[in-house]
Design a protein around this motif. Structure first.
Motif, mmCIF file in Angstrom:
data_model
loop_
_atom_site.group_PDB
_atom_site.id
_atom_site.type_symbol
_atom_site.label_atom_id
_atom_site.label_comp_id
_atom_site.label_asym_id
_atom_site.label_seq_id
_atom_site.Cartn_x
_atom_site.Cartn_y
_atom_site.Cartn_z
ATOM 1 N N LEU A 66 122.098 -22.889 38.303
ATOM 2 C CA LEU A 66 122.303 -21.597 38.021
ATOM 3 C C LEU A 66 123.870 -21.370 38.665
ATOM 4 C CD1 LEU A 66 119.305 -19.675 39.151
ATOM 5 C CD2 LEU A 66 120.090 -19.880 36.813
ATOM 6 N N VAL A 67 124.172 -21.675 39.810
ATOM 7 C CA VAL A 67 125.618 -21.357 40.253
ATOM 8 C C VAL A 67 126.633 -22.124 39.769
ATOM 9 C CG1 VAL A 67 126.842 -21.394 42.431
ATOM 10 C CG2 VAL A 67 124.501 -20.693 42.410
ATOM 11 N N LEU A 68 126.425 -23.326 39.327
ATOM 12 C CA LEU A 68 127.413 -24.376 38.858
ATOM 13 C C LEU A 68 127.724 -24.286 37.763
ATOM 14 C CD1 LEU A 68 126.650 -27.565 41.011
ATOM 15 C CD2 LEU A 68 128.532 -25.675 41.593
ATOM 16 N N ASN A 69 126.735 -23.887 36.794
ATOM 17 C CA ASN A 69 126.768 -24.222 35.286
ATOM 18 C C ASN A 69 126.437 -22.856 34.452
ATOM 19 O OD1 ASN A 69 127.775 -26.692 35.265
ATOM 20 N ND2 ASN A 69 125.518 -27.560 35.671
ATOM 21 N N LEU A 70 125.224 -22.551 34.692
ATOM 22 C CA LEU A 70 124.802 -21.335 33.695
ATOM 23 C C LEU A 70 125.524 -19.945 33.876
ATOM 24 C CD1 LEU A 70 120.873 -21.878 33.889
ATOM 25 C CD2 LEU A 70 122.462 -23.002 32.436
ATOM 26 N N TYR A 71 125.794 -19.612 34.949
ATOM 27 C CA TYR A 71 126.392 -18.446 35.337
ATOM 28 C C TYR A 71 127.679 -18.297 34.830
ATOM 29 C CZ TYR A 71 127.583 -13.993 38.111
ATOM 30 O OH TYR A 71 128.110 -12.665 38.245
ATOM 31 N N LYS A 72 128.416 -19.358 34.848
ATOM 32 C CA LYS A 72 129.791 -19.539 34.542
ATOM 33 C C LYS A 72 130.075 -19.412 32.786
ATOM 34 C CE LYS A 72 131.543 -23.811 34.773
ATOM 35 N NZ LYS A 72 132.268 -24.878 35.590
ATOM 36 N N HIS A 73 128.981 -19.895 32.147
ATOM 37 C CA HIS A 73 129.150 -19.969 30.742
ATOM 38 C C HIS A 73 128.361 -19.013 29.995
ATOM 39 C CE1 HIS A 73 131.316 -23.481 31.071
ATOM 40 N NE2 HIS A 73 130.395 -24.122 31.420
ATOM 41 N N THR A 85 130.634 -13.844 20.672
ATOM 42 C CA THR A 85 129.219 -14.368 20.853
ATOM 43 C C THR A 85 129.010 -14.481 22.221
ATOM 44 O OG1 THR A 85 129.872 -16.906 20.661
ATOM 45 C CG2 THR A 85 129.331 -15.489 18.756
ATOM 46 N N LEU A 86 127.786 -15.087 22.671
ATOM 47 C CA LEU A 86 127.433 -15.158 23.751
ATOM 48 C C LEU A 86 128.055 -16.125 24.794
ATOM 49 C CD1 LEU A 86 125.194 -13.965 25.959
ATOM 50 C CD2 LEU A 86 123.542 -15.488 25.077
ATOM 51 N N LEU A 87 128.431 -17.137 23.851
ATOM 52 C CA LEU A 87 128.846 -18.424 24.494
ATOM 53 C C LEU A 87 130.405 -18.462 24.485
ATOM 54 C CD1 LEU A 87 126.284 -21.253 23.648
ATOM 55 C CD2 LEU A 87 126.418 -19.858 25.959
ATOM 56 N N ASP A 88 130.848 -17.429 23.960
ATOM 57 C CA ASP A 88 132.312 -17.411 23.769
ATOM 58 C C ASP A 88 132.980 -17.446 25.037
ATOM 59 O OD1 ASP A 88 132.634 -17.442 21.399
ATOM 60 O OD2 ASP A 88 132.965 -15.244 21.002
ATOM 61 N N PRO A 89 133.984 -18.183 25.502
ATOM 62 C CA PRO A 89 134.771 -18.354 26.980
ATOM 63 C C PRO A 89 135.203 -17.090 27.234
ATOM 64 C CG PRO A 89 135.620 -20.244 25.553
ATOM 65 C CD PRO A 89 134.889 -19.347 24.595
ATOM 66 N N ARG A 93 129.359 -26.621 23.285
ATOM 67 C CA ARG A 93 128.304 -25.661 23.074
ATOM 68 C C ARG A 93 127.082 -26.279 23.017
ATOM 69 N NH1 ARG A 93 130.847 -20.030 20.976
ATOM 70 N NH2 ARG A 93 132.556 -20.433 21.248
ATOM 71 N N ARG A 94 127.027 -27.406 22.405
ATOM 72 C CA ARG A 94 125.692 -28.137 22.445
ATOM 73 C C ARG A 94 125.445 -28.694 23.816
ATOM 74 N NH1 ARG A 94 123.949 -30.523 17.555
ATOM 75 N NH2 ARG A 94 123.670 -32.608 18.835
ATOM 76 N N GLN A 95 126.294 -29.118 24.420
ATOM 77 C CA GLN A 95 126.104 -29.704 25.808
ATOM 78 C C GLN A 95 125.479 -28.581 26.655
ATOM 79 O OE1 GLN A 95 130.344 -31.891 25.876
ATOM 80 N NE2 GLN A 95 128.914 -32.524 27.673
ATOM 81 N N PHE A 96 126.025 -27.530 26.603
ATOM 82 C CA PHE A 96 125.588 -26.426 27.338
ATOM 83 C C PHE A 96 124.136 -26.059 26.825
ATOM 84 C CE2 PHE A 96 124.628 -21.711 27.894
ATOM 85 C CZ PHE A 96 124.750 -21.664 29.295
ATOM 86 N N LEU A 97 123.873 -26.132 25.658
ATOM 87 C CA LEU A 97 122.708 -25.621 25.322
ATOM 88 C C LEU A 97 121.522 -26.751 25.711
ATOM 89 C CD1 LEU A 97 122.780 -24.516 21.747
ATOM 90 C CD2 LEU A 97 121.773 -23.038 23.489
ATOM 91 N N LEU A 98 121.970 -27.991 25.711
ATOM 92 C CA LEU A 98 121.106 -29.057 26.236
ATOM 93 C C LEU A 98 120.681 -28.896 27.896
ATOM 94 C CD1 LEU A 98 122.311 -31.997 23.971
ATOM 95 C CD2 LEU A 98 120.213 -31.117 23.876
ATOM 96 N N ASN A 99 121.688 -28.384 28.531
ATOM 97 C CA ASN A 99 121.693 -28.356 29.862
ATOM 98 C C ASN A 99 120.632 -27.082 30.179
ATOM 99 O OD1 ASN A 99 122.279 -26.480 32.493
ATOM 100 N ND2 ASN A 99 123.278 -28.554 32.968
ATOM 101 N N LEU A 124 133.664 -23.307 26.829
ATOM 102 C CA LEU A 124 132.948 -23.874 25.903
ATOM 103 C C LEU A 124 133.725 -23.658 24.625
ATOM 104 C CD1 LEU A 124 129.295 -22.678 26.783
ATOM 105 C CD2 LEU A 124 130.379 -24.839 27.432
ATOM 106 N N GLU A 125 134.673 -24.466 24.535
ATOM 107 C CA GLU A 125 135.592 -24.327 23.418
ATOM 108 C C GLU A 125 135.290 -24.702 21.875
ATOM 109 O OE1 GLU A 125 138.211 -22.380 23.467
ATOM 110 O OE2 GLU A 125 138.921 -22.582 25.557
ATOM 111 N N THR A 126 134.484 -26.023 21.884
ATOM 112 C CA THR A 126 134.008 -26.707 20.772
ATOM 113 C C THR A 126 132.528 -26.539 20.563
ATOM 114 O OG1 THR A 126 133.750 -28.944 21.868
ATOM 115 C CG2 THR A 126 136.072 -28.295 20.954
ATOM 116 N N ARG A 127 132.330 -27.132 19.441
ATOM 117 C CA ARG A 127 130.688 -26.978 19.149
ATOM 118 C C ARG A 127 130.043 -27.967 19.711
ATOM 119 N NH1 ARG A 127 128.382 -28.307 12.953
ATOM 120 N NH2 ARG A 127 126.132 -28.984 13.965
ATOM 121 N N GLU A 128 130.510 -29.264 20.091
ATOM 122 C CA GLU A 128 129.803 -30.095 20.999
ATOM 123 C C GLU A 128 129.874 -29.762 22.329
ATOM 124 O OE1 GLU A 128 127.763 -33.282 22.204
ATOM 125 O OE2 GLU A 128 128.505 -32.699 20.047
#
Length: 333
Positions: free
Chosen positions: A76-83, A3-7, A160-166, A154-158
């Motif tokens: 963008l640099v610190l968070n989105l690109y990474k995940h 999936t898109l958010l798999d590490p 991934r939710r944190q990332f989605l909220l960001n 992004l290993e856990t559901r929580e």
């Protein structure tokens, strides 16, 4: 299934898992513009015509612009690109980072043009530290940047939710509400025949930001399709609270900018507009409207059509690279 958010850091563009992201990257390339193409000469004359209250509005506006896109670029640099684990999506994020840099350059040029006094320019660039209404918005942004600062995977559901909220915060609240509030002031000035250079540059920034938002929302759509269990009542409640806080932050900025009110622009109408825009973002995310306000600004309802006129008629020969781009005429602003 991956999936898109798999590490991880998928580097394979063939076979392409998310061709829509790649097409968005290609559309962004066709949308290239430079700050040097914006003519601010007439704005200098217009600035001399403004009242003291209008001068205050313009100074607050460019002070916010001076740091807003830098904050987005940092996330963008610190968070989105990474995940976001798709090379075609990272192509788009790389392009977005370039566009944020162009926006920062545009706002730097605005400040240098509008504020000839060096001390005033220094104060504007430090606005996030000493202007309360701008500091409040900055603190809101940094809280969401910091919320996933230590997330390497992004290993856990929580997680991934944190990332989605960001991601939702930066698409719907920062780019989709804070900047759209600022754009309304620009187009209010344009509706009065003032600061056409600012409006021209803002047209192109507006176009970029609309594409940035739609890319982020398409990422959310993809995650919803792949991991629907993440989109529960708790996530909905957190998004509504986030949007409500963002509206409150931007309304505080409106009180600072508008004071006792200007002709055709006041805090009450801006509150209706912000709540209206917040509802548009919630609906795009697949959630029901929360506020139920109507858009009080006719000049914003026509913005998409006016942007077409500026984009294709005024600069036909100078902007051939963008002629193949697309503008949606049915999007609510």
């Amino acid at each position: 299934m991956t999936t898109l958010l798999d590490p991880g850091m998928d580097l394979t563009l063939r076979p392409m898992r998310y061709p829509d992201f790649y097409e968005r990257y290609r559309a962004a390339i066709r949308n290239t513009w430079t700050v040097e193409e914006v003519d601010l000469a007439s704005d200098v004359t217009d600035l001399a015509k403004l009242t003291a209250d209008e001068h205050h509005l313009v100074k607050r506006l460019v002070a916010f612009f001076a740091t807003g896109d830098s904050i987005v670029a940092n996330n963008l640099v610190l968070n989105l690109y990474k995940h976001v684990n798709a090379p075609e999506a990272r192509l788009y994020l790389s392009r977005q980072l370039f566009e944020e840099a162009v926006h920062v350059q545009f706002y730097l040029t605005l400040l240098d043009t509008y504020l000839p006094d060096p001390d005033e320019r220094v104060q504007a660039f430090a606005a996030i530290e000493h202007i309360p209404s701008i500091r409040q918005k900055g603190e809101f942004c940094f809280r969401w940047i910091d919320s996933i600062d230590r997330l390497d995977r992004l290993e856990t559901r929580e997680q991934r939710r944190q990332f989605l909220l960001n991601l939702i915060c930066f698409a719907a609240c920062i780019e989709g509400l804070f900047f759209y509030g600022a754009f309304a002031y620009v187009y209010w000035l344009r509706s009065r025949g003032l600061l056409h250079g600012l409006a021209t540059g803002t047209n192109w920034v507006f176009r970029d930001e609309s594409m940035h938002m739609e890319f982020a929302f398409s990422v959310v759509d993809t995650v919803r399709a792949e991991e629907p269990e993440l989109f529960d009542d708790d996530l909905h409640g957190e998004v509504v609270r986030m949007m409500t806080e963002a509206v409150a932050c931007e309304l505080e900025f409106a009180r600072d900018v508008c004071g006792d009110g200007l002709s055709g622009m006041n805090v009450r109408e801006m509150e209706h507009y912000l709540r209206y825009v917040a509802d548009q973002r919630l609906v795009r995310l697949g959630f029901p409207r929360e506020f139920g306000d109507e858009n009080p600004f006719g000049f914003m309802e026509l913005q998409d059509v006016q942007e077409l006129t500026n984009f294709f008629e005024r600069r036909v020969s100078a902007y051939q690279v963008a002629v193949q781009g697309s503008v949606a005429l049915d999007e609510d602003f």
